[in-house]
Scaffold this motif. Structure first.
Motif, PDB file in Angstrom:
ATOM      1  N   HIS A  62     104.247  82.832 -86.397  1.00 60.49           N
ATOM      2  CA  HIS A  62     103.820  82.431 -87.743  1.00 60.49           C
ATOM      3  C   HIS A  62     102.462  81.730 -87.629  1.00 60.49           C
ATOM      4  O   HIS A  62     102.339  80.703 -86.946  1.00 60.49           O
ATOM      5  CB  HIS A  62     104.851  81.497 -88.379  1.00 60.49           C
ATOM      6  CG  HIS A  62     106.151  82.191 -88.667  1.00 60.49           C
ATOM      7  ND1 HIS A  62     107.386  81.634 -88.415  1.00 60.49           N
ATOM      8  CD2 HIS A  62     106.390  83.441 -89.173  1.00 60.49           C
ATOM      9  CE1 HIS A  62     108.331  82.502 -88.774  1.00 60.49           C
ATOM     10  NE2 HIS A  62     107.754  83.601 -89.229  1.00 60.49           N
ATOM     11  N   GLU A  65     101.549  77.890 -88.085  1.00 59.84           N
ATOM     12  CA  GLU A  65     102.258  76.924 -87.243  1.00 59.84           C
ATOM     13  C   GLU A  65     101.437  76.745 -85.963  1.00 59.84           C
ATOM     14  O   GLU A  65     101.709  77.342 -84.933  1.00 59.84           O
ATOM     15  CB  GLU A  65     103.679  77.437 -86.970  1.00 59.84           C
ATOM     16  CG  GLU A  65     104.451  77.633 -88.274  1.00 59.84           C
ATOM     17  CD  GLU A  65     105.779  78.359 -88.102  1.00 59.84           C
ATOM     18  OE1 GLU A  65     106.200  78.609 -86.961  1.00 59.84           O
ATOM     19  OE2 GLU A  65     106.395  78.669 -89.137  1.00 59.84           O
ATOM     20  N   ARG A 104     101.372  82.271 -92.740  1.00 58.79           N
ATOM     21  CA  ARG A 104     102.627  82.581 -92.043  1.00 58.79           C
ATOM     22  C   ARG A 104     102.684  84.059 -91.642  1.00 58.79           C
ATOM     23  O   ARG A 104     103.110  84.412 -90.548  1.00 58.79           O
ATOM     24  CB  ARG A 104     103.800  82.243 -92.978  1.00 58.79           C
ATOM     25  CG  ARG A 104     105.174  82.535 -92.398  1.00 58.79           C
ATOM     26  CD  ARG A 104     106.267  82.146 -93.399  1.00 58.79           C
ATOM     27  NE  ARG A 104     107.590  82.467 -92.898  1.00 58.79           N
ATOM     28  CZ  ARG A 104     108.322  81.671 -92.131  1.00 58.79           C
ATOM     29  NH1 ARG A 104     107.853  80.495 -91.753  1.00 58.79           N
ATOM     30  NH2 ARG A 104     109.524  82.030 -91.731  1.00 58.79           N
ATOM     31  N   HIS A 143     107.916  77.269 -82.795  1.00 56.98           N
ATOM     32  CA  HIS A 143     107.700  77.378 -84.240  1.00 56.98           C
ATOM     33  C   HIS A 143     107.468  76.005 -84.851  1.00 56.98           C
ATOM     34  O   HIS A 143     107.619  74.982 -84.181  1.00 56.98           O
ATOM     35  CB  HIS A 143     108.917  78.025 -84.913  1.00 56.98           C
ATOM     36  CG  HIS A 143     108.967  79.504 -84.739  1.00 56.98           C
ATOM     37  ND1 HIS A 143     108.558  80.381 -85.717  1.00 56.98           N
ATOM     38  CD2 HIS A 143     109.354  80.262 -83.692  1.00 56.98           C
ATOM     39  CE1 HIS A 143     108.696  81.626 -85.284  1.00 56.98           C
ATOM     40  NE2 HIS A 143     109.179  81.578 -84.045  1.00 56.98           N
ATOM     41  N   GLU A 144     107.159  76.018 -86.159  1.00 56.65           N
ATOM     42  CA  GLU A 144     107.071  74.771 -86.923  1.00 56.65           C
ATOM     43  C   GLU A 144     107.712  75.004 -88.286  1.00 56.65           C
ATOM     44  O   GLU A 144     107.848  76.139 -88.737  1.00 56.65           O
ATOM     45  CB  GLU A 144     105.614  74.353 -87.107  1.00 56.65           C
ATOM     46  CG  GLU A 144     104.898  74.127 -85.780  1.00 56.65           C
ATOM     47  CD  GLU A 144     103.752  73.159 -85.921  1.00 56.65           C
ATOM     48  OE1 GLU A 144     103.991  71.946 -85.852  1.00 56.65           O
ATOM     49  OE2 GLU A 144     102.626  73.627 -86.124  1.00 56.65           O
TER      50      GLU A 144
HETATM   51 ZN   LIG Z   1     107.912  79.832 -87.621  1.00 54.41          ZN
END
Ligand SMILES: [Zn+2]
Length: 245
Positions: A62, A65, A104, A143-144
């Motif tokens: 993404h 992130e 994203r 990820h975030e």
């Molecule tokens: Zn993510």
């Protein structure tokens, strides 16, 4: 060194650092296609290519992130001796278009983490061909989460659990997410635990890694509303904890 604030999405700078790491550690590049002219690379150490049981680390699925890609390069720069000798498979930035534009989705407007099972997606076909020919004992996806109240981990394993121990390390930098339900799943002290692939879900990277034979996967999430420096530090500490220092 952390990127200056304005360069948090500087793909060229990120790749320059990976080129230096690859040269020092003699990593082999695995082309995974390109996106709007920007290359997607897998990297592998010699022992991983020779079939030793490897740790797989990926970031930047993404594009908004940013902490994962910067933490992964920082971890790699701090672990050059290990990268020269031990089995690692790496994807430094899976979504360079999203990373560059701080979005994203990828260049086609799609969420890559819903497409890892797709045979229509060129990156995923190449990625699957690559990893089918390797042996992976641990997969880590960075990820975030915009909604997160702290760090959390989605862990899919029927053998060794590493998530809680790793969060003991990262909580010194960013506390655990205290929620009991995260993304609709039961969570305990920042850990969402699964022994099997949930029914009806196909596309996430961690699930497809499991289908490819990976024994354990960890999807680590930092809260993207916090300062980038803190998030990168937490992500790097997580990698150190799960990979061993
Ligand atoms: Zn993510």
């Amino acid at each position: 060194m952390l990127p200056a604030k304005h360069s948090a999405h500087d793909f060229k700078k990120l790749m320059e650092r990976w080129q230096a790491v690859s040269k020092h550690a003699r990593l082999a590049g695995v082309p995974l296609g390109d996106a709007n002219g920007l290359p997607v690379w897998g990297l592998e150490t010699k022992s991983a290519a020779d079939g030793e049981s490897a740790i797989y680390l990926s970031a930047g699925v993404h594009g908004d992130e940013a902490a994962g890609p910067w933490a992964l390069i920082e971890w790699a720069e701090s672990n050059l001796p290990r990268l020269k000798t031990e089995p690692f498979l790496l994807v430094p930035c899976f979504n360079p278009v999203g990373f560059t534009h701080n979005t994203r989705v990828d260049g086609e407007g799609l969420d890559m983490n819903r497409r890892f099972h797709s045979r229509k997606a060129r990156h995923m076909t190449l990625w699957t061909q690559w990893l089918k020919a390797r042996y992976i004992r641990l997969g880590v996806c960075l990820h975030e989460d915009y909604d997160a109240l702290g760090c959390y981990v989605y862990e899919l394993t029927a053998s060794i659990s590493r998530a809680d121990r790793a969060l003991k390390e990262t909580e010194m930098i960013i506390p655990r997410d205290p929620r009991r339900t995260i993304e609709g799943m039961a969570a305990k002290r920042g850990v969402i635990q699964r022994e099997r692939i949930p029914k009806g879900i196909k596309g996430p990277e961690a699930l497809v890694l499991t289908k490819l034979g990976c024994e354990s996967t960890l999807t680590f999430e930092t809260p993207s509303e916090l300062a980038l420096g803190l998030r990168v530090a937490a992500q790097k500490r997580f990698l150190e904890a799960v990979c061993g220092v």
